[in-house]
Design an enzyme around this catalytic site. Structure first.
Site, short mmCIF file in Angstrom:
data_model
loop_
_atom_site.label_atom_id
_atom_site.label_comp_id
_atom_site.label_asym_id
_atom_site.label_seq_id
_atom_site.Cartn_x
_atom_site.Cartn_y
_atom_site.Cartn_z
N VAL A 117 -5.70 58.40 -1.73
CA VAL A 117 -6.47 59.45 -1.09
C VAL A 117 -7.94 59.34 -1.48
O VAL A 117 -8.84 59.54 -0.64
CB VAL A 117 -5.91 60.84 -1.46
N CYS A 124 -0.34 68.48 2.86
CA CYS A 124 -0.58 67.69 4.07
C CYS A 124 0.24 68.18 5.25
O CYS A 124 -0.27 68.30 6.37
CB CYS A 124 -0.31 66.22 3.80
N HIS A 143 2.38 61.97 9.57
CA HIS A 143 3.46 62.96 9.55
C HIS A 143 3.66 63.53 10.95
O HIS A 143 2.70 63.85 11.65
CB HIS A 143 3.12 64.11 8.61
N ASN A 198 -1.58 61.83 7.66
CA ASN A 198 -1.42 62.69 6.48
C ASN A 198 -2.40 62.37 5.37
O ASN A 198 -2.72 63.25 4.54
CB ASN A 198 0.01 62.58 5.94
#
Length: 339
Positions: free
Chosen positions: A15, A130, A243, A317
């Protein structure tokens, strides 16, 4: 806008590196970036804005030189220890972990949905889960017009939500499967290739997983209504990125389904309606990969209840579900004189 000084904490992780790509895209007026991570990653170099940055070790003295904002993505224990230190020194922390999300005096924010929550921050702001983030845009749009009585989530979550170890389980599992060998997962409790696991995070005493309970609690907090009935089943699927969610909604007021589609299409540029089933057009994880928007489609009436809606919602996500939302919070605060 004034120029700000920014710290990126956890810059070496999945991330954290996406933070850097999103920051390059948004190109905020920043006088200096400082990249931080654990001692294990300190000294590594990262290409960012056409130059090499050296990652420094995160310590209790890291914020002494003064920062306007710090973007954290280094896990809950790191946030618990270091976010209050940064906040006490006047730095606004936007934290991507679950550490602060349900604290009553910490805003939990999706900028397109509840930016007003930022007004009362105490230098720590939480980025939602998320799977929750992407659902908030269509739910807020519908809530504004027809109210929300009940929400039922069924999620289909990519392995990237479990970090690099999740990626490796899927990659290694695919190779093992094709070679006729038994899969040996390291991250997940069962093989993920050619499989679906109704198990994300740990199981709680109520037999929900922590991920499912997060969606319940965070939905109510972000939308500001504890009366909304919310339940969730979260599933890990053999997809690398993106996602997907099936969301069943019961509204308080009656609606026309075409009005719902128009509201979703017009709500915000951060949400894109892809809803043309006659031509096989609907949101796909592959299409959302690398994008910052939330994609919504398969919008249709649920005929089993009086005011029911079904829809399909997809997002990257690691981007909108983590890095992009965090950067958007900082951008909103900068544009509105909060930094």
């Amino acid at each position: 806008m004034k120029e700000i000084r920014v710290a990126v904490v956890g810059a070496s992780g999945m991330v954290g590196r996406t933070f850097l790509r999103v920051l390059e895209e948004y190109n905020l007026p920043v006088s200096e970036y400082v990249l931080m991570a654990s001692a294990r990653s300190a000294g590594k170099t990262v290409a960012f804005f056409d130059r090499e940055y050296v990652i420094s070790e995160l310590t209790e003295q890291s914020f002494d030189s003064g920062f306007d904002v710090a973007l954290f993505s280094a896990g809950g224990s790191v946030s618990k220890q270091f976010a209050p230190i940064a906040a006490a020194k006047g730095c606004v922390v936007v934290d991507n972990s679950s550490q602060w999300r349900m604290e009553p005096d910490v805003p939990l924010v999706v900028p397109e949905v509840n930016p007003e929550a930022l007004q009362n921050h105490k230098n720590i702001i939480a980025n939602p889960n998320c799977s929750t983030i992407q659902a908030m845009l269509p739910l807020k749009a519908i809530m504004e017009e027809w109210g929300l009585k009940r929400v039922i989530y069924s999620t289909y979550q990519a392995v990237s939500g479990a970090g690099l170890a999740g990626y490796k389980d899927l990659e290694n599992g695919a190779v093992s499967y094709l070679d006729g060998k038994e899969q040996s997962p390291q991250k997940f409790p069962h093989p993920i290739f050619s499989n679906c696991l109704p198990h994300i995070d740990v199981f709680l005493d109520n037999d929900y997983t922590k991920e499912e309970q997060k969606m319940v609690n965070e939905t109510r907090k972000i939308l500001g209504d504890d009366r909304i009935g919310v339940t969730a089943t979260t599933v890990r699927v053999p997809v690398f990125d993106g996602h997907s969610e099936s969301i069943n909604i019961e509204t308080h007021k009656p609606f026309e389904i075409e009005d719902v589609k128009k509201k979703l299409a017009d709500f915000h540029e951060g949400m894109v309606l892809v809803d043309d089933p006659a031509n096989n057009k609907y949101p796909l994880a592959l299409d959302a990969a690398g994008r910052n928007e939330v994609f919504v489609g398969r919008v249709r009436r649920d005929y089993s209840i009086e005011n029911g809606i079904n829809l399909w919602c997809v997002a990257d996500n690691i981007r909108k579900g983590a890095a992009t939302n965090t950067v958007q919070i900082a951008k909103y605060m900068l544009e509105h004189g909060m930094l």
